[in-house]
Design a protein around this motif. Sequence first.
Motif, PDB file in Angstrom:
ATOM      1  N   ASP A 134       4.853   6.880  -4.210  1.00 50.91           N
ATOM      2  CA  ASP A 134       3.811   8.413  -3.480  1.00 50.91           C
ATOM      3  C   ASP A 134       2.798   8.216  -4.977  1.00 50.91           C
ATOM      4  OD1 ASP A 134       5.908   8.977  -2.247  1.00 50.91           O
ATOM      5  OD2 ASP A 134       6.026  10.531  -3.004  1.00 50.91           O
ATOM      6  N   PHE A 135       2.987   7.762  -6.222  1.00 50.71           N
ATOM      7  CA  PHE A 135       2.485   7.367  -6.717  1.00 50.71           C
ATOM      8  C   PHE A 135       0.736   6.340  -6.632  1.00 50.71           C
ATOM      9  CE2 PHE A 135       0.478   6.060 -11.479  1.00 50.71           C
ATOM     10  CZ  PHE A 135      -0.652   7.162 -11.494  1.00 50.71           C
ATOM     11  N   ALA A 136       1.342   5.421  -5.859  1.00 52.22           N
ATOM     12  CA  ALA A 136       0.608   3.741  -5.893  1.00 52.22           C
ATOM     13  C   ALA A 136      -0.408   4.202  -4.966  1.00 52.22           C
ATOM     14  CB  ALA A 136       1.413   2.982  -5.855  1.00 52.22           C
ATOM     15  N   ASP A 137       0.271   5.546  -3.106  1.00 53.89           N
ATOM     16  CA  ASP A 137      -0.711   5.634  -2.178  1.00 53.89           C
ATOM     17  C   ASP A 137      -1.342   6.815  -3.207  1.00 53.89           C
ATOM     18  OD1 ASP A 137       1.202   4.457  -0.563  1.00 53.89           O
ATOM     19  OD2 ASP A 137       2.000   5.819  -0.421  1.00 53.89           O
ATOM     20  N   GLU A 138      -1.537   7.194  -3.652  1.00 55.27           N
ATOM     21  CA  GLU A 138      -2.385   8.754  -4.271  1.00 55.27           C
ATOM     22  C   GLU A 138      -3.322   7.681  -4.900  1.00 55.27           C
ATOM     23  OE1 GLU A 138      -4.983  11.046  -4.444  1.00 55.27           O
ATOM     24  OE2 GLU A 138      -2.750  11.357  -3.244  1.00 55.27           O
ATOM     25  N   GLN A 139      -3.314   6.386  -5.310  1.00 50.59           N
ATOM     26  CA  GLN A 139      -3.938   5.842  -6.796  1.00 50.59           C
ATOM     27  C   GLN A 139      -5.112   5.133  -5.467  1.00 50.59           C
ATOM     28  OE1 GLN A 139      -4.885   7.683  -9.695  1.00 50.59           O
ATOM     29  NE2 GLN A 139      -4.822   5.483 -10.311  1.00 50.59           N
ATOM     30  N   ILE A 140      -4.451   4.506  -3.986  1.00 50.30           N
ATOM     31  CA  ILE A 140      -4.892   3.923  -3.675  1.00 50.30           C
ATOM     32  C   ILE A 140      -6.247   4.771  -2.888  1.00 50.30           C
ATOM     33  CG2 ILE A 140      -4.646   2.358  -1.560  1.00 50.30           C
ATOM     34  CD1 ILE A 140      -2.266   0.754  -2.050  1.00 50.30           C
TER      35      ILE A 140
END
Length: 386
Positions: A134-140
């Motif tokens: 989820d953190f990766a999706d938000e950063q992207i």
Amino acid sequence: MDLFADEKLKKHMSIIMRAIKPANPGDPGFAMTIGRPRHRLRVDPQRLPIPGIVRIVLELIGLQDLGQAEKLAWEYAFEVDGTSCSLAHQKFGLRLYVDSTVIASEDDAQALLDRITKALESAQRSLERRQLRDFADEQIRQGGLTIRNQYHRLRDIYEYFQEGASLAFAGQGRLSPELPDGGRRFNPRATEGFYNTVAMVSAYFSLLEHTLVLLLPFTGFDPSESALKDFIGERWGEKFRKIFTVDRDPSAKNNFDTLYRIAEEYRNTYGHGGFDKNGSTFLFHMEGVGALPAVLSNIRGNSYFSFVPVDADDFSRVKLAFDSIDEWLRKDVAPLAMKWVESGLDVYYDENFRDQASLAMESPEHFDRFIEYCSYLTDQAANMDW
């Protein structure tokens, strides 16, 4: 999202990593301590491929980084069943150090390595599942990401097939006139040239799409207005239109039209099972006459009704078109951005990098210094020369 402030996550990681306890205060570790008896063991990169995730786990369970040093990115000291150990990220990968005054046997040290690795694998899986995806999706979504620059790798592929086509049409190819099962191959020179030209076209469009993505942060891209993930998933034509003003710039329109024609004739057809949009490979049946091409007399301009669909002139025409588009990118519409792309440096999409790049693009001299500085930082990190 602040992972390191999540008390529930910390507790969960501590349960998984319960065998590992913080080292005694003042423990200097092993990697940079001369003369301290130890086993130095390589951690299998197939099991723990991303040192950064290992570091997150170690931070979450309360261990302290001992700091950077020559060829050392970080080191965390800890104890397992009273044995002093440390895990270090060094130039050639992760290394586990084990106090050899307590565990003398290399086999026993390897067994401890396996035990620690299993715990870290479990923690890694849990962390990815619970938080990092989820953190990766938000950063992207926010543009907080890096894309590896594969420009030269993709260009090498393109140039490999380009050279193959050139050699084949010159009679220096590798296809033998003799067929393996007897008989002779029809026009092996043109046949091999055709094979390589189709592969060359496919490779060029792959290179083009990659280049367009790398150019994005130099063109005023704002991730809050346009999702990078969506841009990457679009067809080459949509990417091209979003970066270049095809509707207002005659040169952009001309290059787009050239690429479109080449894509339709070579890439799309042979990339989709040999079928084109116009039905050139369809034959309709007429009783008493036989099978006729669906495009009727338009076959005059269609390559599918030739013995060999691509000849030396076709290859030269496509190659010259690609050369012209490369020149247009380098000299006319994106000279500074293409300098970055061709430097081989990775590309960043966060606001800080976009702002720095925008300032640097105020002059070629500033941009050259920007590339030089970023290259230095990249080399420093790769070699761990702090």
